[in-house]
Design an enzyme around this catalytic site. Structure first.
Site, short mmCIF file in Angstrom:
data_model
loop_
_atom_site.label_atom_id
_atom_site.label_comp_id
_atom_site.label_asym_id
_atom_site.label_seq_id
_atom_site.Cartn_x
_atom_site.Cartn_y
_atom_site.Cartn_z
CD GLU A 41 56.36 58.73 17.01
OE1 GLU A 41 56.25 59.29 16.22
OE2 GLU A 41 56.05 58.03 17.51
CB CYS A 239 52.35 56.00 15.10
SG CYS A 239 51.41 56.39 14.02
CG ASN A 370 49.38 60.16 17.22
OD1 ASN A 370 49.47 61.43 16.58
ND2 ASN A 370 50.05 59.06 16.01
CD GLU A 371 49.44 60.28 11.94
OE1 GLU A 371 49.76 58.64 11.65
OE2 GLU A 371 49.53 61.45 11.04
O1 AHR Z 1 56.32 61.25 12.49
C1 AHR Z 1 55.92 59.90 12.76
C2 AHR Z 1 54.68 59.57 12.33
O2 AHR Z 1 54.20 59.87 11.05
C3 AHR Z 1 53.78 59.36 13.59
O3 AHR Z 1 54.34 58.61 14.36
C4 AHR Z 1 52.62 59.41 13.46
O4 AHR Z 1 51.60 60.11 14.05
C5 AHR Z 1 52.62 59.66 11.64
O5 AHR Z 1 52.22 59.15 11.18
#
Ligand code: AHR
Length: 651
Positions: A41, A239, A370-371
């Site tokens: 990321e 994120c 993603n989340e």
């Molecule tokens: O790894 C950091 C963040 O943690 C990522 O962007 C997210 O997916 C998680 O909350």
């Protein structure tokens, strides 16, 4: 006597003896080639300022403050009389790369533009740097643009110039050879003559990039990824996929095509944490989806792109696209599959080919969201699932279970996904080291017939989740090692896993802990990296059982273990983690096979749980030696607080 026992205990030399059985009976469980992968990321300056080797910050003047990163030491913008020169930002809204600057030079010896790089530019003595600029002569007689690398004291450590030829926009390349190593160099731009010149895309890359690619990736960082032999590469997050608002989500189509035309976007991590503000953190997308696919190919890893499902980050706004407006999001997913796997005669396959890769990228997985959590996610997920599998039934879809490893949303999400017969579910866990040890049995009870698991983001947190005081210490790494025995032992359910985040700039991070730390010149591997590597370099092909009287080794005497065979090399691989302060032995009795001679034992450990690695010393690194391993007995010494991997040839 009492004192002798205490002394031995304190010295960590009182050996507990564990008797295990290594049962070669076929479990029928394959270790998937994707089992151990990496999660990338653009956080902590992982891409711009990190992996993407561009040295000039704000090279095309697109930041919200368009001259951020640029200094004009000789400028006198506010004096009408004695102006040495100044830069004016000009905006052309018809373009994706909108801004350029007009430089007015009144006094050629007094005016310069200086770029500070990302926390300084890391320059190496003897190395060559490709510099380029787009320029157009506007008026007057400016004939030359000179580029100078300057050290922290302001002295030139290498320079070169380009001669301006035309009133039309033209790219001018040149090369600077550096005479000195400098971690905090800057790029100074000066002009010969007086008048006005237009400039855009002022760029500088080391020539010595990964595979020597022009405008490529930082070699030392990719090498560290390569050394992991990852089974997959997940990108671009995290994120960052979602954005704080939908407008700021990652849109892969804006990250492909000509690099100069890729539209800049703010990086969502630039003001996420008040304690670590990063106002100059943007995404140039120089490292875009084509480059991610290419990187995955270089690493021998399966590409795993994650796409926005029409929901912005639920920790921020949670902004939703209306269901009647979701088509473009779904189309992005379908087009991405065509970009990766489509024939060159297709629209997106042609773009891939035009960018230099006629061969397909062999995309097998795609992540939707993603989340995300809650009903809104599943409403959207269903639409994606139908469209993707309608057109591409062989693509495996990765779905999400939210940011937490348990609780209401997690349970709700899993129920939905099971009902929908989801294929592989992404789970995230950032927790304390004890949680990781306690959760080595997490997957023992998971339904073998339900969706598979992608342990997509995890890392032990020494203080608290997202605390700036978290450390990449041995306590955390050892706990992850113990936990991972449970991932491998449950390979029937867990098909993929990755530590997160991957990279952090030592001066620019927002989130800690991270797997690999770097500065402008160097990088180092954390103990957590080495734990990952011990797994990913020793994955084996088939799971077998290592047990203690029929029970898995999941914490008795503080010991954790897993075993696999590698049918390609005819070896057995045993991983044992000792989480106690005492050295222990493992007397392993083999059932069904015998060993043929010597074996290697690789040990990673330290009696100080707070120890960490650094730029100057990698205290925690694995050491390999030979041990005897013949017949039906394998005796392994497992030092206090250590992880041991034994590879032995099977007769
Ligand atoms: O790894 C950091 C963040 O943690 C990522 O962007 C997210 O997916 C998680 O909350």
């Amino acid at each position: 006597m009492k004192y002798l026992v205490i002394a031995l205990l304190l010295a960590g030399s009182l050996s507990a003896q564990n008797k295990y059985t290594l049962d070669f009976k076929d479990t029928g469980v394959k270790i998937q080639p994707t089992m151990y992968g990496i999660f990338f990321e653009d956080i902590n300056y992982g891409a711009d300022g990190g992996l993407y080797a561009e040295l000039v910050k704000n090279r095309s003047f697109e930041f919200d403050t368009p001259l951020m990163g640029w200094d004009q030491p000789g400028s006198d913008r506010h004096s009408l009389n004695e102006k040495s020169g100044y830069a004016t930002v000009v905006r052309d809204d018809s373009k994706t790369n909108k801004n350029y600057i007009r430089v007015d030079v009144n006094n050629d010896s007094g005016y310069s533009l200086v770029n500070e790089g990302f926390f300084g530019m890391g320059i190496k003595a003897g190395a060559s740097y490709d510099v380029s600029v787009w320029a157009a002569k506007a008026q007057g007689n400016i004939s030359e643009v000179r580029f100078q690398l300057i050290d922290a004291a302001g002295n030139s450590i290498g320079e070169s110039a380009v001669t301006l030829a035309s009133k039309d926009w033209k790219q001018y390349p040149t090369v600077i050879k550096a005479t000195k190593t400098e971690a905090k160099a800057k790029l100074k731009v000066t002009f010969s003559g007086k008048g006005s010149v237009l400039l855009d895309m002022v760029s500088m890359f080391p020539q010595d990039t990964w595979k020597g690619r022009k405008g490529g990736l930082r070699k030392d960082l990719v090498q560290k990824l390569y050394d992991l032999k990852p089974g997959f590469l997940r990108f671009p997050g995290g994120c960052i996929v979602e954005g704080r608002i939908l407008e700021e989500r990652y849109q892969w189509k804006k990250s492909v095509g000509k690099v100069d035309d890729r539209e800049l976007l703010v990086n969502r991590w630039n003001k996420e944490f008040k304690h670590r503000p990063a106002p100059d953190y943007y995404q140039t997308f120089g490292l875009g989806f084509y480059e991610y696919f290419q990187l995955a190919e270089d690493l021998g890893a399966s590409p795993l792109p994650i796409l926005s499902c029409g929901m912005a980050c639920q920790f921020n706004t949670g902004e939703l696209v209306e269901m009647h407006d979701i088509d473009p999001y779904v189309q992005d997913a379908l087009d991405l599959i065509e970009f990766a796997n489509g024939d060159v005669s297709t629209k997106w396959g042609k773009l891939r080919s035009d960018m230099g890769h006629p061969k397909t990228f062999d995309l097998k997985f795609i992540g939707v969201g993603n989340e995300q959590w809650g009903p809104d996610y599943f409403e959207r997920y269903k639409v994606f699932e139908k469209a993707i599998h309608g057109k591409y039934p062989n693509i495996t879809i990765v779905s999400g279970s939210g940011p937490f490893p348990n609780g209401e949303y997690f349970d709700y999400g899993w129920k939905q996904l099971k009902d929908m017969k989801a294929q592989i579910v992404d789970e995230h866990y950032y927790n304390n080291p004890q949680w990781f040890k306690d959760n080595a049995t997490r997957y023992d009870q998971y339904d073998r017939k339900g969706p598979k698991v992608f342990a997509g983001e995890y890392a032990a947190q020494s203080v608290a989740i997202a605390s700036p005081d978290n450390k990449n210490n041995w306590d955390c790494a050892l706990a992850e090692a113990a936990f991972m025995t449970g991932l491998e032992r449950n390979a029937e359910v867990v098909n993929m896993c990755s530590y997160a985040p991957l990279f952090a700039h030592a001066e620019g991070w927002q989130w800690t802990p991270d797997l690999i730390w770097f500065n402008s010149l160097e990088s180092y591997k954390t103990p957590n990296y080495y734990v990952q590597q011990l797994y990913s370099n020793n994955p084996g092909t088939d799971l077998i059982s290592i047990n203690d009287g029929g029970k898995p080794v999941t914490g008795k005497n503080g010991m954790f273990a897993t075993a696999v065979v590698d049918k390609k090399t005819n070896e057995v691989i045993v991983k044992i983690v000792n989480t106690t302060a005492s050295a222990q032995t493992s007397d392993i009795n083999l059932k069904g096979k015998t060993l043929s001679g010597t074996a290697t034992q690789t040990t990673l450990g330290n009696t100080n749980l707070s120890s960490e690695n650094s730029f100057t010393s990698e205290t925690l690194a694995p050491k390999t030696s030979e041990i005897k391993a013949s017949g039906k007995n394998l005796n392994i010494g497992v030092p206090a607080y250590s992880m041991v991997v034994v590879r032995a040839k099977i007769k």
